[in-house]
Design a protein around this motif. Structure first.
Motif, PDB file in Angstrom:
ATOM      1  N   PRO A   1       0.656  -1.070  -0.164  1.00  0.00           N
ATOM      2  CA  PRO A   1       0.160  -0.347  -0.396  1.00  0.00           C
ATOM      3  C   PRO A   1       0.555   1.251   0.227  1.00  0.00           C
ATOM      4  CG  PRO A   1      -0.473  -1.503   1.427  1.00  0.00           C
ATOM      5  CD  PRO A   1       0.882  -1.928   1.281  1.00  0.00           C
TER       6      PRO A   1
ATOM      7  N   ASN B   1       1.241   5.075   1.655  1.00  0.00           N
ATOM      8  CA  ASN B   1       1.324   5.346   2.819  1.00  0.00           C
ATOM      9  C   ASN B   1       0.945   6.992   2.680  1.00  0.00           C
ATOM     10  OD1 ASN B   1       3.753   3.214   3.156  1.00  0.00           O
ATOM     11  ND2 ASN B   1       2.170   3.019   4.733  1.00  0.00           N
TER      12      ASN B   1
ATOM     13  N   GLU C   1      -5.441   4.229   1.023  1.00  0.00           N
ATOM     14  CA  GLU C   1      -5.241   3.155   2.494  1.00  0.00           C
ATOM     15  C   GLU C   1      -4.064   4.475   2.701  1.00  0.00           C
ATOM     16  OE1 GLU C   1      -3.844  -0.498   4.125  1.00  0.00           O
ATOM     17  OE2 GLU C   1      -4.088  -0.993   2.378  1.00  0.00           O
TER      18      GLU C   1
ATOM     19  N   LYS D   1      -2.202   9.252   3.204  1.00  0.00           N
ATOM     20  CA  LYS D   1      -2.751  10.113   3.080  1.00  0.00           C
ATOM     21  C   LYS D   1      -2.454  10.883   2.234  1.00  0.00           C
ATOM     22  CE  LYS D   1      -1.001  13.799   6.427  1.00  0.00           C
ATOM     23  NZ  LYS D   1      -0.238  14.439   7.287  1.00  0.00           N
TER      24      LYS D   1
ATOM     25  N   ASP E   1     -10.490  14.076   4.134  1.00  0.00           N
ATOM     26  CA  ASP E   1      -9.484  12.898   3.474  1.00  0.00           C
ATOM     27  C   ASP E   1      -8.782  13.996   2.526  1.00  0.00           C
ATOM     28  OD1 ASP E   1     -11.220  10.540   4.198  1.00  0.00           O
ATOM     29  OD2 ASP E   1     -12.825  11.793   2.389  1.00  0.00           O
TER      30      ASP E   1
END
Length: 312
Positions: free
Chosen positions: A131, A133, A192, A194, A303
């Motif tokens: 994933p 990050n 997943e 930021k 988000d």
């Protein structure tokens, strides 16, 4: 402790100081590697990840594009790319390529922000073995973004695919671009990660903060060497673009475009020749209002982390 590397992606967008960030990271690649941060040069990322993804997607959506890369071939190509990166077991991997969502031509031809972005980013994100990050992106006032994107487009377009300035302007004004919509796609396709965003207009005040975010807490940004300007190519000025467009009107795109580099070097952007601006004052004001409204939505989206000067 997790054995997976911490993956950070800088995905552009175009004309938001991407070259400066890439040059700084590349100049300090050895320093970063000693601290456990592996910066993958953007040309390597483009060659072995972004371009294979684009070749795969373009043929999938019906373009007759070469080379033709199947899903299996794509997985093998990108798998080998990531295996080499991960082999040294870096703590942090930093990749950068502003072409993740597409090219400037995709923007100026239709007056939208990256016509094929959804599928390109979807396939791009699917190639990562672990994933992602963090994803870092810059946005820019629509008037300046599309003006700069048009100049970039003129660097490489062939006569067959040339889009005249009035057509580009009309397309942009009719289609109402939205950075917020683009960013929502990134959130969806990197679930997943930021998502950190900055405004190009604030970049001079935020540049060290952006670099620190990319490199991570173990890197003292004050010790990074500044990029060299020796390989920096001249940027076409408004005069160069005007001369080129006049010649296209007179001689046709195929002939006139052969002179673009000569005109760019003869009229480089600087103190004598200003930047290219195709907009009327009313059009620029309209696009600026759209941008400011978009920023309100971006700030309100939980988000998305929008970097602001007062919080840097």
């Amino acid at each position: 402790m997790s054995s997976q590397p911490y993956i950070v992606l800088h995905g552009g967008f175009h004309k938001t100081a991407t070259s400066h960030l890439q040059s700084t990271l590349a100049r300090n690649e050895k320093l970063l590697r000693r601290a456990g941060v592996r910066y993958v040069h953007h040309r390597e990322t483009r060659k072995r990840l972004t371009v294979p993804v684009q070749c795969n997607v373009y043929n999938e959506i019906g373009m007759d594009w070469d080379p033709k890369i199947t899903d299996t071939e794509l997985r093998n190509l990108t798998g080998a790319f990531f295996d080499e990166i991960i082999e040294d077991a870096p703590k942090r991997i930093v990749l950068s390529d502003e072409n993740m969502a597409g090219h400037c031509g995709h923007c100026v031809k239709r007056g939208v922000l990256y016509r094929w972005r959804r599928r390109l980013i979807e396939v791009f994100s699917a190639q990562f073995p672990h994933p992602v990050n963090e994803v870092h992106l810059g946005v820019r006032n629509y008037a300046d973004f599309f003006a700069s994107a048009y100049v970039e487009y003129l660097r490489s377009v062939t006569g067959q695919w040339f889009v005249a300035e009035p057509v580009m302007r009309k397309q942009v004004l009719e289609n109402m671009p939205s950075w917020h919509n683009v960013l929502k796609s990134v959130v969806t396709l990197f679930p997943e990660a930021k998502l950190v965003v900055w405004k190009y207009e604030d970049f001079r005040a935020l540049d060290t903060h952006v670099l620190s975010n990319l490199c991570g807490p173990d890197i003292d940004i004050s010790k990074l060497k500044k990029p060299k300007d020796g390989n920096k190519r001249p940027t076409a000025s408004g005069r160069a673009v005007a001369e080129l467009l006049q010649r296209i009107h007179k001689d046709g795109a195929e002939v006139a475009l052969q002179e673009r580099m000569t005109l760019q070097e003869r009229y480089p952007r600087g103190a004598e020749f200003g930047s290219y601006d195709p907009w009327t004052s009313n059009e620029r004001a309209h696009l600026t209002r759209m941008y400011e409204r978009d920023l309100v939505d971006i700030r309100a989206n939980p988000d998305i982390a929008l970097l602001e000067i007062e919080h840097a």
